[in-house]
Design a protein around this motif. Structure first.
Motif, PDB file in Angstrom:
ATOM      1  N   ALA A   1       0.822  -1.197   0.000  1.00 11.13           N
ATOM      2  CA  ALA A   1       0.000   0.000   0.000  1.00 11.13           C
ATOM      3  C   ALA A   1       0.863   1.257   0.000  1.00 11.13           C
ATOM      4  CB  ALA A   1      -0.918   0.014   1.215  1.00 11.13           C
ATOM      5  N   GLY A   2       0.494   2.219  -0.851  1.00  9.57           N
ATOM      6  CA  GLY A   2       1.153   3.512  -0.876  1.00  9.57           C
ATOM      7  C   GLY A   2       0.500   4.478   0.092  1.00  9.57           C
ATOM      8  N   SER A   3       0.867   5.742   0.011  1.00  9.39           N
ATOM      9  CA  SER A   3       0.373   6.745   0.952  1.00  9.39           C
ATOM     10  C   SER A   3      -1.130   6.956   0.831  1.00  9.39           C
ATOM     11  CB  SER A   3       1.109   8.074   0.727  1.00  9.39           C
ATOM     12  OG  SER A   3       0.934   8.511  -0.613  1.00  9.39           O
ATOM     13  N   GLU A   4      -1.682   6.694  -0.357  1.00 15.85           N
ATOM     14  CA  GLU A   4      -3.126   6.855  -0.553  1.00 15.85           C
ATOM     15  C   GLU A   4      -3.884   5.548  -0.317  1.00 15.85           C
ATOM     16  OE1 GLU A   4      -4.362   9.864  -1.112  1.00 15.85           O
ATOM     17  OE2 GLU A   4      -2.294  10.606  -1.037  1.00 15.85           O
ATOM     18  N   GLY A   5      -3.170   4.527   0.101  1.00 18.45           N
ATOM     19  CA  GLY A   5      -3.804   3.246   0.345  1.00 18.45           C
ATOM     20  C   GLY A   5      -3.925   2.365  -0.874  1.00 18.45           C
ATOM     21  N   LEU A   6      -3.544   2.879  -2.043  1.00 21.71           N
ATOM     22  CA  LEU A   6      -3.597   2.103  -3.268  1.00 21.71           C
ATOM     23  C   LEU A   6      -2.312   1.299  -3.436  1.00 21.71           C
ATOM     24  CD1 LEU A   6      -5.085   4.826  -5.633  1.00 21.71           C
ATOM     25  CD2 LEU A   6      -6.306   2.939  -4.520  1.00 21.71           C
ATOM     26  N   PRO A   7      -2.387   0.123  -4.092  1.00 27.85           N
ATOM     27  CA  PRO A   7      -1.182  -0.690  -4.266  1.00 27.85           C
ATOM     28  C   PRO A   7      -0.117   0.034  -5.095  1.00 27.85           C
ATOM     29  CG  PRO A   7      -3.150  -1.982  -4.719  1.00 27.85           C
ATOM     30  CD  PRO A   7      -3.589  -0.554  -4.605  1.00 27.85           C
ATOM     31  N   LEU A   8       1.115  -0.044  -4.647  1.00 25.31           N
ATOM     32  CA  LEU A   8       2.230   0.509  -5.410  1.00 25.31           C
ATOM     33  C   LEU A   8       2.597  -0.441  -6.539  1.00 25.31           C
ATOM     34  CD1 LEU A   8       4.503   1.656  -2.438  1.00 25.31           C
ATOM     35  CD2 LEU A   8       3.132   3.129  -3.920  1.00 25.31           C
ATOM     36  N   PRO A   9       3.160   0.063  -7.650  1.00 22.55           N
ATOM     37  CA  PRO A   9       3.584  -0.831  -8.729  1.00 22.55           C
ATOM     38  C   PRO A   9       4.722  -1.754  -8.299  1.00 22.55           C
ATOM     39  CG  PRO A   9       4.304   1.418  -9.139  1.00 22.55           C
ATOM     40  CD  PRO A   9       3.359   1.477  -7.987  1.00 22.55           C
ATOM     41  N   GLU A  10       5.496  -1.327  -7.325  1.00 27.48           N
ATOM     42  CA  GLU A  10       6.617  -2.135  -6.812  1.00 27.48           C
ATOM     43  C   GLU A  10       6.879  -1.720  -5.380  1.00 27.48           C
ATOM     44  OE1 GLU A  10      10.379  -3.552  -9.090  1.00 27.48           O
ATOM     45  OE2 GLU A  10      10.921  -1.654  -8.134  1.00 27.48           O
ATOM     46  N   GLY A  11       7.260  -2.680  -4.553  1.00 29.84           N
ATOM     47  CA  GLY A  11       7.554  -2.357  -3.167  1.00 29.84           C
ATOM     48  C   GLY A  11       8.291  -3.479  -2.485  1.00 29.84           C
ATOM     49  N   PRO A  12       8.635  -3.310  -1.202  1.00 31.86           N
ATOM     50  CA  PRO A  12       9.361  -4.354  -0.475  1.00 31.86           C
ATOM     51  C   PRO A  12       8.600  -5.675  -0.464  1.00 31.86           C
ATOM     52  CG  PRO A  12       9.375  -2.287   0.752  1.00 31.86           C
ATOM     53  CD  PRO A  12       8.419  -2.105  -0.380  1.00 31.86           C
ATOM     54  N   ALA A  13       9.286  -6.754  -0.824  1.00 29.34           N
ATOM     55  CA  ALA A  13       8.621  -8.059  -0.903  1.00 29.34           C
ATOM     56  C   ALA A  13       8.064  -8.496   0.439  1.00 29.34           C
ATOM     57  CB  ALA A  13       9.595  -9.101  -1.442  1.00 29.34           C
ATOM     58  N   THR A  14       8.769  -8.169   1.520  1.00 28.08           N
ATOM     59  CA  THR A  14       8.302  -8.582   2.844  1.00 28.08           C
ATOM     60  C   THR A  14       7.169  -7.695   3.362  1.00 28.08           C
ATOM     61  OG1 THR A  14      10.239  -7.381   3.708  1.00 28.08           O
ATOM     62  CG2 THR A  14      10.392  -9.782   3.580  1.00 28.08           C
ATOM     63  N   ASP A  15       6.817  -6.645   2.613  1.00 24.58           N
ATOM     64  CA  ASP A  15       5.648  -5.826   2.945  1.00 24.58           C
ATOM     65  C   ASP A  15       4.478  -6.122   2.005  1.00 24.58           C
ATOM     66  OD1 ASP A  15       7.073  -4.577   4.938  1.00 24.58           O
ATOM     67  OD2 ASP A  15       7.574  -2.809   3.730  1.00 24.58           O
ATOM     68  N   PHE A  16       4.664  -7.021   1.055  1.00 27.72           N
ATOM     69  CA  PHE A  16       3.628  -7.323   0.062  1.00 27.72           C
ATOM     70  C   PHE A  16       2.525  -8.144   0.719  1.00 27.72           C
ATOM     71  CE2 PHE A  16       1.511  -9.137  -3.544  1.00 27.72           C
ATOM     72  CZ  PHE A  16       1.704  -8.242  -4.587  1.00 27.72           C
TER      73      PHE A  16
END
Length: 328
Positions: free
Chosen positions: A100-115
């Protein structure tokens, strides 16, 4: 060659601790991972015989002999290191759909352990780089790519909407419906069992998706408010096609809101093998000829009430039926 969960007992010489209930040469069956009759999550770094799991779904070995597995109801991908200790390599443990990004929407890429996964079901390493792990994110209706050294995850295929579509275009913009498993051939073509769509999809090394096997057709599923037919285009469950081209085959994976993961696939010896779950058969597609063959299981014609409902009229079906026979 990476081995599947079916070969879990083969590498017992790796990370066998003093707590092991049997040796690697005894020939006995023993628990190799997890705490018997305990379904939960344990802290990171626990020894494999003290590490709780919750419905483990799939497992493979990497090139270093480490076992990587799906902790299904914990929504995580975990790994056993050379000493036998278990850590999470992808998945936050929270049921969800990405980072989740700052707006709560999924980011296109992010930390795998936060997925945030929603019940992942299958794993495959990139055939040319096993630092890259692909996950069939089943209830997310996506294929997720995990860059292990950099702890990064991104969606490789599908928008997350449970639907059918996108053939001929970029995989990231396509629609899947409960992708239960995936496999690679030597040239990095990815095959996906699109479970609820009853077809096998294929992604080229260039990232273009198409339907590899199964009949896709439009059917009427209801009526619109204006009285016109409501239709849907996808694959539909059934049994057809043995001895013929893959485009004219029909498969039967489990469907419905309470469906379990089903109809897994595997590649070997130039063939794509399909566990045709609700047809109770193993079928294979020759990658060179495109022909479908039934390799395990008996097909017969039966007449009866196959729904178990006394008010349902009897029907006649030709397919595989559940049972047990054939040893020897």
């Amino acid at each position: 060659m990476r081995h599947s969960l079916l070969f879990l007992l083969a590498p017992l010489a790796v990370a066998c601790g003093p707590a092991d209930p049997c040796s690697d040469t005894s020939g006995d069956i023993c628990t190799w991972l997890g705490v018997p009759e305990t379904a939960m999550f344990s802290e990171e770094g626990a020894f494999r015989l003290e590490a709780n799991t919750y419905l483990p779904q799939d497992g493979i070995f990497d090139s270093l002999g480490r076992f990587v597995f799906i902790d299904f109801n914990n929504h995580r991908i975990r790994r056993i290191d050379e000493e036998g200790f278990v850590t999470t390599i992808a998945g936050s443990g929270m049921l969800g759909d990405g980072v989740a990004g700052s707006e709560g929407l999924p980011l296109p890429e992010g930390p795998a352990t936060d997925f945030a996964f929603n019940h992942p079901t299958d794993l495959a390493f990139d055939p040319v780089d096993d630092n890259i792990l692909f996950v069939a994110a089943w209830h997310n209706s996506r294929i997720v790519r995990v860059d292990l050294p950099n702890n990064l995850a991104r969606t490789e295929c599908a928008t997350g909407a449970r639907d059918f579509g996108g053939d001929g275009g970029p995989a990231a913009a396509a629609f899947l419906d409960l992708p239960s498993s995936l496999a690679f051939d030597a040239d990095r073509t990815m095959y996906i069992m699109d479970q609820a769509n009853q077809v096998v999809r294929r992604i080229s090394p260039e990232g273009v998706i198409d339907t590899f096997a199964g009949i896709v057709e439009e059917r009427t599923i209801g009526t619109k408010p204006d009285g016109s037919p409501l239709t849907d285009i996808k694959g539909w469950p059934g049994y057809e096609g043995d001895g013929g081209p893959k485009e004219l085959a029909r498969f039967h994976a489990t469907v419905g809101q309470a469906a379990d993961p089903s109809s897994r696939i595997a590649l070997a010896n130039g063939k794509l093998f399909i566990a045709d779950t609700e047809n109770h058969l193993i079928r294979a597609i020759d990658l060179e000829t495109g022909l479908v063959d039934r390799v395990v299981g008996k097909v017969e014609t039966r007449t009866g009430d196959f729904d178990g409902n006394p008010t349902t009229a009897e029907t006649t079906e030709t397919r595989g039926f559940p049972g047990y026979s054939g040893d020897g």
